[in-house]
Design a protein around this motif. Sequence first.
Motif, PDB file in Angstrom:
ATOM      1  N   ARG A 310       1.519  30.877  34.760  1.00 16.07           N
ATOM      2  CA  ARG A 310       1.134  30.623  36.148  1.00 16.07           C
ATOM      3  C   ARG A 310       1.506  31.801  37.048  1.00 16.07           C
ATOM      4  N   LYS A 311       2.637  32.413  36.776  1.00 16.95           N
ATOM      5  CA  LYS A 311       3.020  33.601  37.547  1.00 16.95           C
ATOM      6  C   LYS A 311       2.031  34.736  37.305  1.00 16.95           C
ATOM      7  N   LEU A 314      -1.087  34.111  39.222  1.00 21.03           N
ATOM      8  CA  LEU A 314      -0.858  34.363  40.647  1.00 21.03           C
ATOM      9  C   LEU A 314      -0.898  35.855  40.938  1.00 21.03           C
ATOM     10  N   PHE A 329       0.325  35.016  50.827  1.00 22.01           N
ATOM     11  CA  PHE A 329       0.971  33.719  51.014  1.00 22.01           C
ATOM     12  C   PHE A 329       0.779  33.200  52.433  1.00 22.01           C
ATOM     13  N   TYR A 332      -2.540  31.391  52.661  1.00 21.76           N
ATOM     14  CA  TYR A 332      -2.527  30.041  52.105  1.00 21.76           C
ATOM     15  C   TYR A 332      -1.408  29.175  52.680  1.00 21.76           C
ATOM     16  N   THR A 334       1.838  29.267  52.859  1.00 22.56           N
ATOM     17  CA  THR A 334       2.975  28.929  52.015  1.00 22.56           C
ATOM     18  C   THR A 334       3.834  30.169  51.866  1.00 22.56           C
ATOM     19  N   GLU A 336       6.277  32.577  48.874  1.00 21.53           N
ATOM     20  CA  GLU A 336       6.379  32.827  47.431  1.00 21.53           C
ATOM     21  C   GLU A 336       7.391  31.891  46.795  1.00 21.53           C
ATOM     22  N   GLU A 338       8.165  28.879  47.720  1.00 24.59           N
ATOM     23  CA  GLU A 338       7.567  27.540  47.612  1.00 24.59           C
ATOM     24  C   GLU A 338       6.592  27.479  46.448  1.00 24.59           C
ATOM     25  N   ARG A 339       5.808  28.534  46.282  1.00 22.51           N
ATOM     26  CA  ARG A 339       4.843  28.543  45.188  1.00 22.51           C
ATOM     27  C   ARG A 339       5.557  28.548  43.837  1.00 22.51           C
ATOM     28  N   GLU A 342       6.791  25.181  43.027  1.00 16.63           N
ATOM     29  CA  GLU A 342       5.675  24.348  42.579  1.00 16.63           C
ATOM     30  C   GLU A 342       5.347  24.640  41.119  1.00 16.63           C
TER      31      GLU A 342
END
Length: 455
Positions: A310-311, A314, A329, A332, A334, A336, A338-339, A342
């Motif tokens: 996932r990283k 991204l 970020f 969107y 948000t 980094e 927080e992402r 998640e």
Amino acid sequence: MKTAVEELSPTRVKLTVEVPFDELGPSMQAAYKKVAEQVRVPGFRPGKVPARIIEQRFGRAVVLEETLNDAVPKLYSQAVDEVDLFPVSQPDIEVTKIEDGDQIEFTAEVDVRPSFEVPDYAGIEVTVPTAEVTDEDVNTQLDALRQRFATLTGVERAAAKNDFVVMDLRAEIDGVNLEEQQANEVSYEVGAGSVLQGLDDALEGMSAGEEKTFRTELVGGENAGEEADVIINVKSVKEKVLPELDDEFAQLASEFDSLEELKDSIREQARRNKLVDQVVQSRELALDALLEQIDIPIPDSALKAEVDARKHNLDHQIAESGLSRDAYFRLYQTTEDERLAEFESGSVKAIKTGFVLDKIVKSEELGVNEQELTNFVVRRAMQMGVAPNTLAQHLADNDQLTLAMVEIVRDKAKTVIGDAAKVVDEAGNEVDLKAIYTEINGEEVTEEEAPATEE
């Protein structure tokens, strides 16, 4: 072959595998053939060197090494199948004993899917939104349709929110113009939320022919992240004019002759979308309720691999956007941190979900036929905007057909859980999923059919 299993932790085991030497016959023959093709011995053509000559010239150890390189991975896979393990990482294999002519022994430490039982999922109660279509639902769709057919009309006034401006932009740092940070004839909707902080505030109140400078952080290019002066030159201001809701608009925007016919069509499509949404949500909610009943330890290697994937995705998305990380970020809404948080929680749920669905796939003996695989490829190709044959070839060339089939059977398992649930809507009415299947073209409802929802 004899295999012993030692549980090192709930998610990691050690296999000790003993193999009689006579079971290495095929790998031994392959080893002699490979070595014969690699060595050069006077009087023999390449690949035709006899086994006894190879051993005399190069030693038995060379052949044994090639034999084990060929045999051990196959024997490991066989051992895993025999003891019914589900590995989730690459094994750490060590050959611990070689008794030439008698037996070999090797160990393999590997992370595995932990043991757990899936509780009875029949009758899980879930509540989904009603399928009732309101006037507000219809009006929302009509407004979206009007937006698509809106026109822009020039105005002799200052720009306000939702107006469109055509402008030239350029940036300077310490009075030096940055050539890559300039653009001409840019059309922009005021208030749309630019990643260039301060742009919307600067534009409101500006009229055609006016110039303004504001200070902000650049979001792309070589100077991304640096403070700069951005100069705006407004060329024109236009307001959006929406078409009147009448029969003429219905004829313009659809195949219908009257506004009432268009509304009826929108209402029916909205109802269908809500029915599909009931099906999809029933599956998701039933699965979530089932997951809450099961405590499954997650293998560290599987979690790390999922988070790292996932990283990587991204980082690829940020690079493709051309924005700085901060700007991305901010776009969107948000951060980094927080992402990444998640990613951690989402990865845990994804792995746990896969474990549970795979168990159900096995217990329900779910499979994939050729037509289902074809349908999957066609739907996915449409989503990606590529030809189905192109996608099918890509999947085959990259050994991803197996992953596609896993996705299909897991979706089937999710359907099994949803169909076994007791589903009611928010008004307390029982929802008959099978009746919905029958109504919607008599076909199985897939997640791709679900209307888009905000997360």
